[in-house]
Write an enzyme that holds these catalytic residues in place. Sequence first.
Site, short mmCIF file in Angstrom:
data_model
loop_
_atom_site.label_atom_id
_atom_site.label_comp_id
_atom_site.label_asym_id
_atom_site.label_seq_id
_atom_site.Cartn_x
_atom_site.Cartn_y
_atom_site.Cartn_z
N ILE A 1 -1.06 7.03 5.17
CA ILE A 1 -1.28 8.44 4.82
C ILE A 1 -2.75 8.80 5.07
O ILE A 1 -3.66 8.08 4.64
CB ILE A 1 -0.88 8.71 3.35
CG1 ILE A 1 0.60 8.34 3.16
CG2 ILE A 1 -1.13 10.18 2.99
CD1 ILE A 1 1.13 8.50 1.77
N PHE B 1 0.86 -1.19 0.00
CA PHE B 1 0.00 0.00 0.00
C PHE B 1 0.90 1.25 0.00
O PHE B 1 1.87 1.32 0.74
CB PHE B 1 -0.88 0.02 1.25
CG PHE B 1 -2.18 0.77 1.09
CD1 PHE B 1 -3.38 0.10 0.89
CD2 PHE B 1 -2.20 2.15 1.13
CE1 PHE B 1 -4.58 0.81 0.75
CE2 PHE B 1 -3.38 2.85 0.99
CZ PHE B 1 -4.58 2.18 0.81
N HIS C 1 -10.06 6.07 9.25
CA HIS C 1 -9.37 4.83 8.88
C HIS C 1 -7.87 4.94 9.16
O HIS C 1 -7.23 3.99 9.61
CB HIS C 1 -9.62 4.57 7.38
CG HIS C 1 -9.12 3.26 6.91
ND1 HIS C 1 -9.73 2.06 7.22
CD2 HIS C 1 -8.05 2.93 6.13
CE1 HIS C 1 -9.07 1.07 6.65
NE2 HIS C 1 -8.03 1.57 5.99
N ARG D 1 10.16 11.86 3.40
CA ARG D 1 10.83 10.93 4.34
C ARG D 1 11.26 9.63 3.66
O ARG D 1 11.78 8.74 4.31
CB ARG D 1 9.85 10.62 5.50
CG ARG D 1 9.74 11.80 6.45
CD ARG D 1 8.48 11.82 7.27
NE ARG D 1 8.45 12.99 8.13
CZ ARG D 1 8.18 14.25 7.73
NH1 ARG D 1 7.89 14.49 6.44
NH2 ARG D 1 8.21 15.26 8.57
N THR E 1 -11.36 9.92 6.41
CA THR E 1 -12.05 9.31 7.55
C THR E 1 -11.05 8.93 8.66
O THR E 1 -9.85 9.21 8.54
CB THR E 1 -12.79 8.03 7.11
OG1 THR E 1 -11.80 7.03 6.79
CG2 THR E 1 -13.65 8.27 5.87
N PHE F 1 10.22 -0.33 13.91
CA PHE F 1 9.05 0.35 13.35
C PHE F 1 9.48 1.37 12.29
O PHE F 1 9.84 2.50 12.59
CB PHE F 1 8.30 1.05 14.48
CG PHE F 1 6.96 1.60 14.08
CD1 PHE F 1 5.95 0.77 13.62
CD2 PHE F 1 6.70 2.96 14.16
CE1 PHE F 1 4.70 1.27 13.26
CE2 PHE F 1 5.45 3.48 13.81
CZ PHE F 1 4.46 2.63 13.35
N1 LIG Z 1 -4.85 3.20 4.17
C1 LIG Z 1 -3.66 2.57 4.26
C2 LIG Z 1 -3.61 1.18 4.35
N2 LIG Z 1 -4.75 0.49 4.33
C3 LIG Z 1 -4.81 -0.91 4.08
C4 LIG Z 1 -4.62 -1.71 5.35
O1 LIG Z 1 -3.28 -1.68 5.74
C5 LIG Z 1 -4.99 -3.16 5.13
O2 LIG Z 1 -4.21 -3.69 4.10
C6 LIG Z 1 -6.47 -3.36 4.79
O3 LIG Z 1 -7.27 -2.72 5.73
C7 LIG Z 1 -6.81 -4.87 4.79
O4 LIG Z 1 -6.59 -5.45 6.05
N3 LIG Z 1 -2.42 0.56 4.43
C8 LIG Z 1 -1.26 1.27 4.45
O5 LIG Z 1 -0.17 0.68 4.53
N4 LIG Z 1 -1.31 2.62 4.35
C9 LIG Z 1 -2.48 3.29 4.27
O6 LIG Z 1 -2.47 4.54 4.19
C1 LIG Z 2 -5.62 4.94 5.67
C2 LIG Z 2 -6.16 5.94 4.73
O1 LIG Z 2 -5.89 7.07 4.97
C3 LIG Z 2 -6.97 5.64 3.54
O2 LIG Z 2 -6.71 4.53 2.79
C4 LIG Z 2 -8.41 5.70 3.86
O3 LIG Z 2 -8.84 6.89 3.37
P1 LIG Z 2 -10.28 7.45 3.78
O4 LIG Z 2 -10.16 7.81 5.23
O5 LIG Z 2 -10.43 8.67 2.91
O6 LIG Z 2 -11.28 6.39 3.50
#
Ligand SMILES: Nc1c(NC[C@H](O)[C@H](O)[C@H](O)CO)[nH]c(=O)[nH]c1=O
Ligand SMILES: CC(=O)[C@@H](O)COP(=O)(O)O
Length: 221
Positions: free
Chosen positions: A148, A88, A154, A193, A152, A179
């Site tokens: 990033i 991702f 999330h 970064r 939401t 980490f």
């Molecule tokens: N939004 C980001 C994600 N989202 C995906 C989750 O990590 C995961 O793969 C999914 O929810 C299935 O379990 N991952 C990142 O590495 N960075 C993001 O910004």
């Molecule tokens: C982890 C995130 O920021 C991204 O994938 C989810 O974005 P959103 O909060 O706009 O659904």
Amino acid sequence: MSSFAASHLRLVSSASSRLHHQHGFPPHRPAKFFFSSSSTSMPGFGTGVALERKKKLSSFVEAAAVRHFVGSLTRAEGLRFAVVVARFNEIVTKPLLEGALETFKRYSVKEEDIDVVWVPGSFEIGIVAEKLGKSGNYHAILCIGAVIRGDTTHYDAVANSAASGVLSAGINSGVPCVFGVLTCDDMEQALNRAGGKSGNKGSEGALTAIEMASLFQHHLN
Ligand SMILES: Nc1c(NC[C@H](O)[C@H](O)[C@H](O)CO)[nH]c(=O)[nH]c1=O
Ligand SMILES: CC(=O)[C@@H](O)COP(=O)(O)O
């Protein structure tokens, strides 16, 4: 050499077996748990300066008997590493991985001593790091991802899960898990970064992995 690396080199552990015999500690772990080779000392240890300060400062006398254990960046040969990388935001995680691999190479870690494991996202890093740690095949695991912020909440869930997943992996496996997951407000912060104007956090993570692997292997084993 970066100032980060230089400060590590200065911090190479030192203590004399004389102190060890004098104080008889630790009684149950003699030479093996003790300092390894180095002629470099903690500043002031075992020097005329230290003796001079001993006279003036009684607390320093006590400090001189304290043993310091620090992993070394210059003893990385033979140490084995796994890197767990999230796909991702690959545009960020790829240069983080490249920075890490370059740094491992610069510090004499052989390519055959590094395994790279890809996972879908940062949320999946912890479970994989824990399995790799428990395999007994690695001295440290470097975890790389880029979370990033979106619209939401999330972001918070993924960022916090990644952090606690990596922490748990280290604690549960007993193998240092580093980490190297970016948690950024936007893509610009992340790219800065990942080799941009704020350096490469993958490279910094590799240094941390080497230091921790060395600490465990050479001092705490
Ligand atoms: N939004 C980001 C994600 N989202 C995906 C989750 O990590 C995961 O793969 C999914 O929810 C299935 O379990 N991952 C990142 O590495 N960075 C993001 O910004
Ligand atoms: C982890 C995130 O920021 C991204 O994938 C989810 O974005 P959103 O909060 O706009 O659904």
